[in-house]
Design a protein around this motif. Structure first.
Motif, PDB file in Angstrom:
ATOM      1  N   PRO A   9       2.034  26.047   4.657  1.00  0.00           N
ATOM      2  CA  PRO A   9       1.322  26.476   5.735  1.00  0.00           C
ATOM      3  C   PRO A   9       2.163  27.201   6.808  1.00  0.00           C
ATOM      4  CG  PRO A   9       1.761  24.254   5.970  1.00  0.00           C
ATOM      5  CD  PRO A   9       2.190  24.420   4.717  1.00  0.00           C
ATOM      6  N   THR A  10       3.506  27.064   6.586  1.00  0.00           N
ATOM      7  CA  THR A  10       4.263  27.834   7.924  1.00  0.00           C
ATOM      8  C   THR A  10       4.115  29.167   8.178  1.00  0.00           C
ATOM      9  OG1 THR A  10       6.079  25.948   7.127  1.00  0.00           O
ATOM     10  CG2 THR A  10       6.643  27.796   8.790  1.00  0.00           C
ATOM     11  N   LYS A  11       3.692  29.399   9.202  1.00  0.00           N
ATOM     12  CA  LYS A  11       3.619  30.816   9.649  1.00  0.00           C
ATOM     13  C   LYS A  11       5.091  31.632  10.121  1.00  0.00           C
ATOM     14  CE  LYS A  11       1.351  33.450  13.236  1.00  0.00           C
ATOM     15  NZ  LYS A  11       0.669  33.618  14.572  1.00  0.00           N
ATOM     16  N   ILE A  12       5.379  32.561   9.415  1.00  0.00           N
ATOM     17  CA  ILE A  12       6.664  33.222   9.592  1.00  0.00           C
ATOM     18  C   ILE A  12       6.532  34.502  10.190  1.00  0.00           C
ATOM     19  CG2 ILE A  12       8.612  34.233   8.256  1.00  0.00           C
ATOM     20  CD1 ILE A  12       8.237  31.340   7.230  1.00  0.00           C
ATOM     21  N   LEU A  13       7.237  34.434  11.497  1.00  0.00           N
ATOM     22  CA  LEU A  13       7.229  35.627  12.383  1.00  0.00           C
ATOM     23  C   LEU A  13       8.701  36.084  12.095  1.00  0.00           C
ATOM     24  CD1 LEU A  13       5.706  33.062  14.188  1.00  0.00           C
ATOM     25  CD2 LEU A  13       4.934  34.910  15.352  1.00  0.00           C
ATOM     26  N   ARG A 171       4.849  24.272  11.608  1.00  0.00           N
ATOM     27  CA  ARG A 171       3.588  25.195  11.798  1.00  0.00           C
ATOM     28  C   ARG A 171       4.141  26.497  11.853  1.00  0.00           C
ATOM     29  NH1 ARG A 171       0.599  22.124   9.435  1.00  0.00           N
ATOM     30  NH2 ARG A 171      -1.062  23.737  10.108  1.00  0.00           N
TER      31      ARG A 171
ATOM     32  N   PHE B   4       7.822  41.346  10.426  1.00  0.00           N
ATOM     33  CA  PHE B   4       6.347  41.005   9.673  1.00  0.00           C
ATOM     34  C   PHE B   4       6.100  39.578  10.049  1.00  0.00           C
ATOM     35  CE2 PHE B   4       9.524  39.496   6.425  1.00  0.00           C
ATOM     36  CZ  PHE B   4       9.123  38.515   6.262  1.00  0.00           C
ATOM     37  N   ILE B   5       4.820  39.364   9.973  1.00  0.00           N
ATOM     38  CA  ILE B   5       4.388  38.104  10.028  1.00  0.00           C
ATOM     39  C   ILE B   5       3.363  37.498   8.745  1.00  0.00           C
ATOM     40  CG2 ILE B   5       2.657  36.734  11.412  1.00  0.00           C
ATOM     41  CD1 ILE B   5       2.978  38.182  13.843  1.00  0.00           C
ATOM     42  N   PHE B   6       3.939  36.488   8.277  1.00  0.00           N
ATOM     43  CA  PHE B   6       3.554  36.100   6.871  1.00  0.00           C
ATOM     44  C   PHE B   6       2.651  34.648   7.008  1.00  0.00           C
ATOM     45  CE2 PHE B   6       4.082  34.154   2.689  1.00  0.00           C
ATOM     46  CZ  PHE B   6       3.207  34.675   2.123  1.00  0.00           C
ATOM     47  N   GLN B   7       1.663  34.314   6.646  1.00  0.00           N
ATOM     48  CA  GLN B   7       1.170  32.925   6.486  1.00  0.00           C
ATOM     49  C   GLN B   7       0.272  32.868   5.434  1.00  0.00           C
ATOM     50  OE1 GLN B   7      -0.842  31.439   9.888  1.00  0.00           O
ATOM     51  NE2 GLN B   7       0.137  29.184   9.376  1.00  0.00           N
ATOM     52  N   ASN B   8       0.311  32.473   4.344  1.00  0.00           N
ATOM     53  CA  ASN B   8      -0.687  32.543   3.447  1.00  0.00           C
ATOM     54  C   ASN B   8      -1.252  31.067   3.169  1.00  0.00           C
ATOM     55  OD1 ASN B   8      -2.371  32.319   1.097  1.00  0.00           O
ATOM     56  ND2 ASN B   8      -1.486  34.048   0.574  1.00  0.00           N
ATOM     57  N   PRO B   9      -2.339  30.703   3.901  1.00  0.00           N
ATOM     58  CA  PRO B   9      -2.905  29.256   3.714  1.00  0.00           C
ATOM     59  C   PRO B   9      -3.435  28.761   2.740  1.00  0.00           C
ATOM     60  CG  PRO B   9      -4.525  30.710   4.818  1.00  0.00           C
ATOM     61  CD  PRO B   9      -3.417  31.559   4.355  1.00  0.00           C
TER      62      PRO B   9
END
Lengths: 390, 390
Positions: A9-13, A171, B4-9
């Protein structure tokens, strides 16, 4: 391939300036945060000021806990737990490398738990809930920024133990490669070694028919092998840091072990070095991994030959997979040395007379064997330490 | 690399028997579900019964909407929207391939929206909220099981248009490779082609310094190239299906385009084929992609040479990157043909006199150019159709 469940679930910025978004990200979880970090480095670089400004802009109250050391200590974790309880804090922002993030995760685990947080690391308790954690990463190495892991050192006996739970996936994690520009070359090299170890622990498996994850592992290893030398020559090479930082996260975010069982013996063997001698984890791994390989490679010559050919571009000796395998191990050692890393225990000033004690501790308690690729007992661990000696 | 922003739930439940968990997964989101599927195939294989039993065990009420066709139609989406509204349904379970999942996503988008759902696909409206979707995947191909995409065909004019939003990532996807055993060989081949296209659309980029994602793309392509032929020979080869299924998901879950801008021109050019002639998307892509490559490869010879060498093991002609590049394209075409796929429009019975009309539609409206690697205008699209003709 084995059955698996995967959800990260980690959102990468990721990228330049992304730390400016720390406040907004934290604010989504509450209006009070424990800002957890190490020493002066984030103050010297100005990162501390930028994070604090971002948090204030977002209306987040800040409580601070600094002082995380490499091989993060249980005593500071306990302080953090008390602080969060006293101040009613529900979210922890870790700004630093793997030690800071692991410490933050351990605090997050301990706050809602009535007993002592070490219970989780010693295997006495099962984690049911945890506070939430976000990170601003400054050192590509541990992969803790998107992992289920935390590794803590208990000063009472100098035990270093890891813990895993999906409840401690951060998170969000902010990855700005520029934040790594100030890392000394040796620390960069230790990070590269740590990242490679995370991949190789997953790569050396007894699970059959894992083409896809094999190739993903190889791709990630090659990225480090290609880019770490660029950083040794040019510490502010943004593009190379970007590759290493993102590869370092993917190396440990559990994608690379989907459907396969990793080994992790070398990590356990190394932990005795970094726990007792405060060796940098990546340096310890550069010493242990080649020795482990030399001890176990006959267990699956084909896999070691594949590793040599695909990762290190070794010319395959079709008539002698053993020669191919050994050449791969040799290239790994040479690579470590080219980055200025130690590859023998004597370079770390660990004396021969300590090996028995380390082997004892490594296989103490419930852990009669370590590793999965080959299950190692005390005598095997000792033999590996001896292979690593000089 | 770009920021980029990456989050794949999407939670992936992978392996044998995982469909038994459909009920528990759905129940986490509510006690009523729209079960959305195609025709008789999931009934014939017994999958329908297993899903229904699992949902009932978990205490979930089921409303059904069957009848999704390949290149899923707007009219059925509108029916589904009405049905969800009438019955107060908040979660949709798609059981099938990409068409079923895309149809489910479009229904999920339409239910909370006051206007017509086509507004999203025509670019007239911005998605603010959507119902949640889960999937049980039966056809590795579209990657919709963990993607932000939905592609719908509007029968009024036969426009096929895609839409992307993070709001339509499925909450969970169940991937049991056994469910693909009954796929006809041609459909397996179309799936392989679709997966490869998703990777190649990301691979051909103008973004510089993207080592890691290049290598991840190459790893994923090689997995398909290695395993699809095994499936052509042996349709119930579990291990090969497992590789193709997991690679097919990762191909389109947005990991492979982190930090880079993909092309997507070939998808747009192909959509005119599948919209107007009901060609299988993967077959259309096998025709269009080589033609697109032949048209654009001079734009970045080095990238096409890298593709040839790393993906197709072409011996690099160092003195002539063009020769290397062309050999890579040739190998791709040969691979498609080895799987029984068409590589020319005339094999799809699309006549030369229709090319002008397809080029018109492809570049109609706001889309004056398509693709990013090379921005293509109507004349370019027409030239690519002509290159693909025979």
């Amino acid at each position: 391939m084995e059955n698996f469940i995967f959800q990260n679930p980690t959102k990468i910025l990721f990228g330049k300036g992304m730390e400016e978004q720390a406040g907004t990200e934290v604010r989504a979880y509450g209006d009070k945060v424990l800002l957890h970090y190490g020493g002066g480095s984030i103050r010297r670089t100005g990162l501390y000021d930028r994070i604090v400004a971002s948090l204030r802009r977002a209306g987040v109250d800040i409580v601070e806990l600094a002082g995380v050391q490499p091989n993060p200590r249980l005593s500071l974790v306990r302080q953090g737990i008390q602080l969060c309880r006293e101040r009613g804090i529900g979210f922890i922002l870790a700004a630093g490398g793997g030690s800071v993030i692991d410490s933050a995760k351990a605090i997050a685990m301990g706050v809602p738990y009535a007993g002592d947080v070490w219970d989780f690391f010693s295997g006495k308790a099962e984690l049911k809930e945890a506070l939430q954690v976000g990170t601003v990463l400054t050192i590509p190495a541990a992969g803790s920024e998107a992992s289920t892991a935390s590794v803590i050192t208990n000063e009472d006996g100098w035990y270093k133990r890891g813990f895993n739970s999906e409840l401690i996936y951060p998170r969000f994690s902010i990855l700005n490669p520029e934040l790594a520009f100030t890392l000394p070359k040796y620390q960069m090299a230790c990070g590269a070694s740590d990242i490679m170890a995370h991949i190789m622990e997953r790569y050396f498996t007894n699970t059959r028919e894992v083409d896809f994850t094999d190739r993903l592992c190889e791709a990630t290893l090659k990225t480090i092998i290609q880019n770490a030398p660029l950083l040794a020559a040019e510490p502010d090479h943004y593009a190379a840091w970007a590759e290493v930082m993102w590869a370092g996260t993917v190396a440990h975010n559990n994608l690379l072990n989907t459907g396969r069982t990793g080994d992790w013996g070398s990590h356990d063997i190394e932990h005795e070095l970094s726990a007792a001698y405060d060796v940098a984890h990546g340096a310890g791994l550069a010493v242990i991994f080649p020795a482990w390989m030399k001890y176990v490679y006959r267990h699956d010559l084909a896999r070691f030959a594949q590793y040599a050919v695909r990762v290190w571009n070794v010319d395959c000796s079709f008539g002698s997979p053993e020669r191919t395998a050994l050449e791969g191990i040799k290239r790994l050692e040479s690579f470590y040395r080219s980055l200025g890393l130690p590859t023998r225990l004597n370079e770390l000033q660990i004396p021969e007379e300590k090996l028995e004690e380390m082997a004892d501790k490594c296989t103490a308690g419930d852990r009669q064997t370590i590793g999965n690729f080959v299950k190692l007992r005390r005598a095997d661990v000792l033999a590996i330490y001896r292979l690593a000696l000089k």
